[in-house]
Design a protein around this motif. Structure first.
Motif, PDB file in Angstrom:
ATOM      1  N   PHE A 188      18.317  -1.397  -0.736  1.00  0.00           N
ATOM      2  CA  PHE A 188      17.308  -0.946  -0.431  1.00  0.00           C
ATOM      3  C   PHE A 188      17.013   0.218  -1.519  1.00  0.00           C
ATOM      4  N   LEU A 191      16.016  -1.320  -4.884  1.00  0.00           N
ATOM      5  CA  LEU A 191      14.770  -2.022  -4.838  1.00  0.00           C
ATOM      6  C   LEU A 191      13.769  -1.009  -5.066  1.00  0.00           C
ATOM      7  N   ILE A 192      13.911   0.237  -4.357  1.00  0.00           N
ATOM      8  CA  ILE A 192      12.682   1.331  -4.339  1.00  0.00           C
ATOM      9  C   ILE A 192      12.686   1.675  -5.928  1.00  0.00           C
ATOM     10  N   ILE A 194      13.735   0.329  -8.528  1.00  0.00           N
ATOM     11  CA  ILE A 194      13.100  -0.788  -9.276  1.00  0.00           C
ATOM     12  C   ILE A 194      11.566  -0.881  -9.199  1.00  0.00           C
ATOM     13  N   ALA A 195      10.950  -0.658  -7.979  1.00  0.00           N
ATOM     14  CA  ALA A 195       9.747  -0.255  -7.541  1.00  0.00           C
ATOM     15  C   ALA A 195       9.065   0.733  -8.479  1.00  0.00           C
ATOM     16  N   ALA A 196       9.788   1.948  -8.330  1.00  0.00           N
ATOM     17  CA  ALA A 196       9.271   2.928  -9.215  1.00  0.00           C
ATOM     18  C   ALA A 196       9.323   2.764 -10.647  1.00  0.00           C
ATOM     19  N   HIS A 199       6.315   0.925 -11.335  1.00  0.00           N
ATOM     20  CA  HIS A 199       5.102   1.679 -11.312  1.00  0.00           C
ATOM     21  C   HIS A 199       4.800   2.790 -12.420  1.00  0.00           C
ATOM     22  N   TYR A 200       6.178   3.422 -12.955  1.00  0.00           N
ATOM     23  CA  TYR A 200       5.987   4.441 -13.978  1.00  0.00           C
ATOM     24  C   TYR A 200       5.842   3.685 -15.406  1.00  0.00           C
ATOM     25  N   VAL A 221       7.360  13.729  -9.402  1.00  0.00           N
ATOM     26  CA  VAL A 221       6.917  12.836  -8.473  1.00  0.00           C
ATOM     27  C   VAL A 221       7.005  13.827  -7.094  1.00  0.00           C
ATOM     28  N   ILE A 223       7.499  13.189  -3.439  1.00  0.00           N
ATOM     29  CA  ILE A 223       7.740  12.355  -2.272  1.00  0.00           C
ATOM     30  C   ILE A 223       7.792  13.128  -0.835  1.00  0.00           C
ATOM     31  N   TRP A 234      14.667  11.018  -9.660  1.00  0.00           N
ATOM     32  CA  TRP A 234      14.256  10.138  -8.538  1.00  0.00           C
ATOM     33  C   TRP A 234      14.721   8.515  -8.875  1.00  0.00           C
TER      34      TRP A 234
ATOM     35  N   LEU B 401       6.809  -3.914  -4.716  1.00  0.00           N
ATOM     36  CA  LEU B 401       6.543  -3.158  -6.145  1.00  0.00           C
ATOM     37  C   LEU B 401       4.849  -2.863  -6.042  1.00  0.00           C
ATOM     38  N   TYR B 404       4.063   0.198  -3.877  1.00  0.00           N
ATOM     39  CA  TYR B 404       4.680   1.486  -4.499  1.00  0.00           C
ATOM     40  C   TYR B 404       3.826   1.970  -5.320  1.00  0.00           C
ATOM     41  N   GLN B 405       3.127   1.322  -6.027  1.00  0.00           N
ATOM     42  CA  GLN B 405       2.034   1.691  -7.108  1.00  0.00           C
ATOM     43  C   GLN B 405       0.960   2.723  -6.755  1.00  0.00           C
ATOM     44  N   TRP B 409       5.463   5.898   0.114  1.00  0.00           N
ATOM     45  CA  TRP B 409       6.213   6.065   1.445  1.00  0.00           C
ATOM     46  C   TRP B 409       5.844   4.799   2.121  1.00  0.00           C
ATOM     47  N   LEU B 418      14.530  -5.075   4.375  1.00  0.00           N
ATOM     48  CA  LEU B 418      15.490  -5.574   3.672  1.00  0.00           C
ATOM     49  C   LEU B 418      16.835  -5.648   4.310  1.00  0.00           C
TER      50      LEU B 418
END
Lengths: 660, 495
Positions: A188, A191-192, A194-196, A199-200, A221, A223, A234, B401, B404-405, B409, B418
């Motif tokens: 979890f 994955l977040i 990787i998402a970050a 994004h960046y 950032v 949060i 982060w 993904l 998140y962009q 949250w 997950l």
């Protein structure tokens, strides 16, 4: 070398592709043809893994000659206008991992022939471990986060399948479910993370992302409102949460001891040598990110050190031979993690490598003991096995000495290097970590030799029947032990300079000058011999000797001492036996909590409020109003259809009039 | 793109075929009806294949367009056409109908011809929904589709089928009535046209958009279903026969999501933005709250039904963050869920056919006697968990993904799926498939027969294919999603 000559003629990408695909093919043959192959099912997986090892050695030699590779195989998908690929990053770090993974995997494959011989799931087992090898190779060869995550989850899947391999056992099923879920908590975070990154950096490709890292320094950032964090901290911490799951760091370590429910060969391969080190590998691979965050490095350092000492302590009170080694694995993973925190990535990889050899050796030797003991795993019921199984005894001793960090065994070099590096570190928490790691040396030697003496020395405490059947294991079991004992003895001496000090790995790593602990050590390097001599004058060595001496005193000379100590330290050992209460806490808060919430939501939310109040409530209202229309409810479908058509016509009419 | 009437053929072939099957009836033990139904479903599938092979991925314009006046007085047209968003669902519908016909071969004995005919007719109607570009035509297909499903649950369903069907029917029917009202409103503001494309270009004031959005929302939220209008789904699934559950989960739930893409987002872009927070909150509730409920279910079908709602939460979340990655991810998730939920319900069907119970506690140790089944179900369970390498991963990954962009949250909260997803799926698997055999009935189970292997195996191929190489699936939708995003980004408030 001539045996590799023909490979030079192939396009490099083919060679790289064949490395994971060979074990995958072996896995498919064993898995799909198992019903037919039965006790011959091992040939395809072994051939596949052996071929992968052969290619891995070739690739390592090529990398030594400066021939690295970074490229894509195919486009997995296009996100918007960002292509995401499946591809390979072949450099020194990957090459080392390839050889370690395929070598240990091959040893375990051969060993399995003997160990799982009579198991009805023989073919299935081979299919799984070859599939594991494929997944692990995909993980270490990845050149992007997607494929990394694929390998990451795939090894988790195979781990789950193998922990629960004996699926008729409730305890095995419980353990496999727990392993999967705890790992998912880590994933979890991963994955977040990787998402970050997506994004960046707008990319999942390693090189593109690493090239973007300098531009992210200083960006923050938010949060939690009011608390701006560095973006890189982060990301680094999120990715590390994934590593904590996979590499079993406190508090996500709880699954690893229970993974011992799986057959012993996979404890050696997956839960000691390779999969659990994926987190160590990942953080090293991401060194350009981690090096930009002192906070993340400190967190890693402290968590690693805590795991190293406190998990080792639990090992002292365990009686199941596999669980002792499992806690030892946790502790050693803690050492590697601490090394990462001290930016000693090369030392972490070096320890990963020596640990893969000696810990796989210890597990396989333990398996040999369990085999001889007719599946008994309690060391209190063993003793005096030395005379019956000389090869197992000697190889276990080699593994034990390597684990305890006694020179010139491999573990000494790698562990000492880590402790030195942490000693050099100036990060917050480094002193604390250093003290824990030094104390860990005593604990390691103590639990290792407690186990060793109780198993191989002293009185024979097993029953008559077992005693009569004691025997050394067949060659398919002892040969891998010997094959692993050799690097457990020699790998430290030979590889500390190229691997441990990073001469070879440097091209894969990025370390900032201000906390380059390994660079500091390398600058004062006077040769491996001098390092060894220096080691003899340091604390960890003498603590390890003290640990062995204490173990000998307790378990060879005065067997009343442990019981007396146990009484004396009762509150302390109680805490250890309860494993600091992690399991109880998780059970109470997370498992019971989720079930309770689920039931409340179901019965109160869905049934009482939504269905009872809103749905059926309004239905009752309608029912009362419609009491007189009841006769219409004939149950004939054509009546309903008719009513519907009427309704439609009414709608149409209404809207015609309205329009007009 | 030329029009050869392919879409009409795809709609009417199964409907006519369905009536033909009805005419053949149950004579000769139902075998002629079975073979005819199989032939019709295969033919329909074959008709839909050229849609894929000659689809132009470089345009977002409608393709295979057919347009003839139907009721000229009200400018209602028989207007069909597809873009990248609808294409996959048409193929999914025609493919799954084939599988349902095969899967029902032996396990439905009562009134087999009528049963199969209902599925064939529904096949055509559902394809119609995905093709219709005229609001009234869309509405007719949308409502007509309910009738066969209503019959399937009501006639071939379980003991509480009457309650379930009425609940199902009332929910979905009442939901859609408001959609019709919205259509009428739009008709008068679009210069007397029922064309959905005209609706999409019609300028609308902020308030009007909100009302239309809400009217659509009720219709679509019920279908998807979204919290809190989801409670009809577990009941409907529990009572529905296997084939009904498959179509319900795999296709019908997608109708609501499709409605958002085809109607809500392009017709009311400003309202979509304004109410995006509401949609995100409802989606997250589906992912978190529903997943927790799924964990404690005792009935396999209920568990999978709740799991469906949670998975559809990712879809609606993906729509309302308005990023290309998230919307494409949501569409891939819809498609994947079509395969995976169909497979999961078929797996339950396999067990139910043998044991006549869906109670988890009645099972345990199934892997001992049904190894092939256990292996296939493991694959589908892993896809349900969203493991990389299976189709289930791709959509969730892209939605997280893409979310998140814009909103970290919600992405974090969604990613808890997950953990919970693994929790309910693998706990179910553990209790049903693993363990020793406790019940004598389980010991007597026989493994999959060839027909079942064919059905589950072909789904397995798609689950793996989409997981290992989703690129071709995404290529189809790129242009249409880009176009859609452009529409959503353009305010329609006049002046």
């Amino acid at each position: 070398m001539w045996i590799f000559d023909w490979l030079h003629g192939l396009p490099p990408i083919w060679v790289y592709l064949l490395i994971p695909l060979a074990p995958l093919a072996g896995s498919l043959v064993a898995g799909l043809g198992g019903w037919f192959l039965r006790e011959r099912a091992h040939w395809a997986p072994i051939a596949g893994v052996a071929f992968a090892l052969y290619l891995a050695i070739f690739v390592l030699l090529q990398v030594l000659h400066g021939q690295t590779f970074y490229g894509n195989v195919y486009t997995w998908a296009v996100f918007g206008n960002l292509p995401v690929h499946i591809g390979f990053d072949i450099d020194s770090l990957t090459a080392v991992m390839l050889v370690v993974v395929t070598f240990v995997s091959l040893c375990v494959h051969v060993y399995t022939i003997g160990y799982m011989h009579d198991d009805p799931g023989y073919a299935r087992f081979f299919s799984y471990i070859a599939l594991f090898t494929f997944s692990m190779l995909m993980l270490v060869m990845a050149n992007n986060f997607l494929q990394l995550f694929f390998g990451w989850e795939a090894v988790g899947l195979v781990s789950y399948l193998l922990i629960g391999f004996w699926f008729t056992r409730e305890s095995a099923n419980q353990a496999s479910l727990k392993a999967f879920l705890v790992n998912r908590v880590g994933d979890f975070g991963f994955l977040i993370g990787i998402a970050a990154i997506y994004h960046y950096c707008g990319s999942l490709d390693y090189r593109t992302v690493f090239a973007m890292v300098p531009s992210l320094v200083g960006q923050t950032v938010t949060i939690i409102p009011g608390h701006p964090w560095s973006v890189l901290t982060w990301i680094a911490i999120l990715l590390f949460i994934g590593a904590m799951g996979k590499s079993a760091q406190v508090p996500l370590h709880v699954w690893l001891p229970e993974s011992m429910e799986g057959p012993t060969p996979i404890s050696a391969l997956i839960h000691a040598a390779t999969m659990v080190t994926a987190g160590i590998f990942m953080v090293s691979r991401m060194s350009p990110i981690y090096e930009q965050s002192a906070t993340a490095l400190s967190v890693i350092l402290i968590i690693g050190a805590i795991t190293a000492l406190f998990m080792g302590l639990i090992g002292l009170v365990q009686n199941d031979i596999k669980r002792i080694i499992a806690y030892s694995t946790l502790s050693q993973l803690g050492y590697m993690t601490a090394a990462l925190g001290a930016s000693a990535f090369s030392a972490a990889i070096f320890h990963l490598m020596t640990h893969a050899f000696f810990k796989a050796l210890l597990f396989l030797a333990a398996g040999s003991v369990i085999h001889a003991m007719q599946n008994e795993q309690d060391i209190r019921k063993m003793g005096g096995l030395r005379a019956h199984m000389p090869i197992t005894y000697l190889t276990f001793l080699v593994g034990g000495l390597a684990l305890s960090g006694i020179p010139p065994f491999a573990g000494f070099f790698s562990k000492d290097l880590i402790i030195e590096a942490v000693g050099e570190s100036s990060l917050t928490g480094a002193t604390f970590a250093y003290v824990l790691l030094v104390l860990g040396a005593l604990v390691t030697a103590l639990y290792t030799f407690r186990m060793f003496f109780l198993v191989f020395h002293g009185k024979k405490r097993m029953d008559e029947h077992t005693q009569e059947h004691l025997h050394e294991s067949p060659w398919v079991i002892t040969a891998p032990l010997i094959a692993l004992a050799i690097p457990s003895l020699l790998a430290g001496w030979f590889f500390i300079a190229p691997v441990g000090l990073g001469a070879f790995l440097d091209s894969s790593l990025q370390i900032r000058a201000q906390w380059n602990t390994i660079g500091e050590i390398a600058a004062h390097w006077q040769g491996t011999g001098a390092f060894l001599v220096h080691g003899l004058e340091s604390w960890p060595f003498w603590l390890a000797i003290l640990g062995i001496a204490l173990a000998a005193w307790f378990y060879l000379l005065h067997d009343g001492v442990p019981a007396a100590l146990n009484r004396l330290l009762a509150p302390f050992t109680w805490v250890l036996r309860k494993k600091y209460g992690f399991d109880a806490f998780n059970q109470l808060v997370f498992v019971q909590g989720a079930l309770l919430l689920g039931r409340r939501f179901w019965h109160w939310g869905d049934e009482a409020i939504i269905d009872g109040g809103m749905v059926n409530g309004s239905a009752r209202l309608v029912a009362r109003a419609a009491l007189s229309w009841r006769r219409l409810q004939t149950g004939y479908i054509y009546h309903y259809a008719f009513v519907m058509i009427i309704g439609l016509v009414l709608f149409m009419t209404y809207f015609m009039i309205w329009r007009g | 793109m030329h029009s050869f009437g392919l879409l009409s053929a795809a709609i009417w072939a199964p409907i006519l075929g369905g009536f033909l099957v009805l005419a053949v009836g149950d004579r000769a033990g139902g075998n002629p009806a079975r073979w005819l139904a199989l032939l019709v479903s295969l033919l329909t599938f074959a008709i839909t294949l050229p849609l894929f092979t000659s689809f132009d991925t470089h345009t977002a314009a409608m393709q295979f367009v057919e347009r003839v006046p139907w009721i000229p007085a009200f400018h209602i047209a028989y207007f069909l056409g597809i873009d990248g968003i609808s294409l996959w669902f048409i193929l999914l519908t025609s493919f799954l109908t084939v599988l349902v016909v095969i899967a029902s071969w032996r396990n439905v004995s009562m009134r087999i011809a009528q049963y199969l005919a209902a599925f064939l007719i529904m096949d055509g109607l559902m394809i119609g929904v995905f093709c219709a570009l005229d609001a009234i035509l869309f509405y007719v297909f949308w409502e007509a589709m309910l009738i066969p499903m209503f019959l399937i649950i009501g006639v071939w369903g379980g003991p509480r089928r009457v309650y379930a069907t009425i609940k199902f029917f009332l929910y979905t029917f009442l939901g859609s009535v408001l959609m019709l009202v919205a259509f009428l409103y739009l008709y008068f503001h679009s210069g007397d046209s029922f064309s959905l494309l005209a609706f999409q270009k019609t300028p609308l004031g902020a308030n009007a958009q909100i009302w239309i959005f809400l009217a659509f929302l009720i219709a679509f939220a019920v279908k998807i279903p979204m919290w809190p209008v989801h409670t009809w789904l577990p009941d409907a699934h529990v009572e529905a026969p296997t084939g009904g559950s498959v179509i319900l989960a795999a296709i019908m739930l997608k109708m609501g999501a499709y409605g958002f893409l085809r109607l809500s987002l392009p017709i009311t872009p400003d309202a979509s933005h304004q109410l995006a927070w509401l949609m995100i909150v409802l989606s997250l509730i589906a992912i978190v709250y529903i997943a927790l409920i799924a964990i404690v279910q005792q009935d396999m079908k209920k568990l999978i039904a709740y799991s469906s709602i949670a998975h559809m939460g990712f879809v609606t979340l993906g729509f309302f963050v308005f990023t290309q990655t998230a919307i494409e991810g949501a569409i891939i998730q819809m498609l994947s869920h079509g395969f995976v939920s169909a497979a999961m319900f078929l797996c339950v069907g396999v067990l139910y056919d043998r044991m006549h119970t869906r109670d988890i506690q009645a099972y345990g140790g199934v892997a001992n006697v049904m190894p092939i089944f256990a292996s296939l179900m493991m694959l589908f369970a892993m896809a349900n968990v969203g493991l990389p390498g299976t189709s289930g991963f791709v959509g969730e990954f892209m939605v997280v993904l893409g979310t998140y962009q814009v909103h970290p949250w919600p992405a974090i909260i969604a990613a808890t799926g997950l953990i919970t997803g693994a929790g309910y799926t693998l706990w179910l698997f553990k209790r049903v498939i693993f363990g020793g055999i406790i019940h004598a009935e389980v010991a007597a189970l026989s493994d999959l027969n060839g027909r079942e292997i064919l059905v589950l195996g072909s789904l397995a191929v798609f689950v793996l294919l989409q997981g290992v190489w989703p690129a071709p699936f995404l290529d189809i939708v790129h242009q249409s999603v880009a176009h859609l995003l452009q529409q959503v980004a353009t305010s329609k408030i006049p002046g």
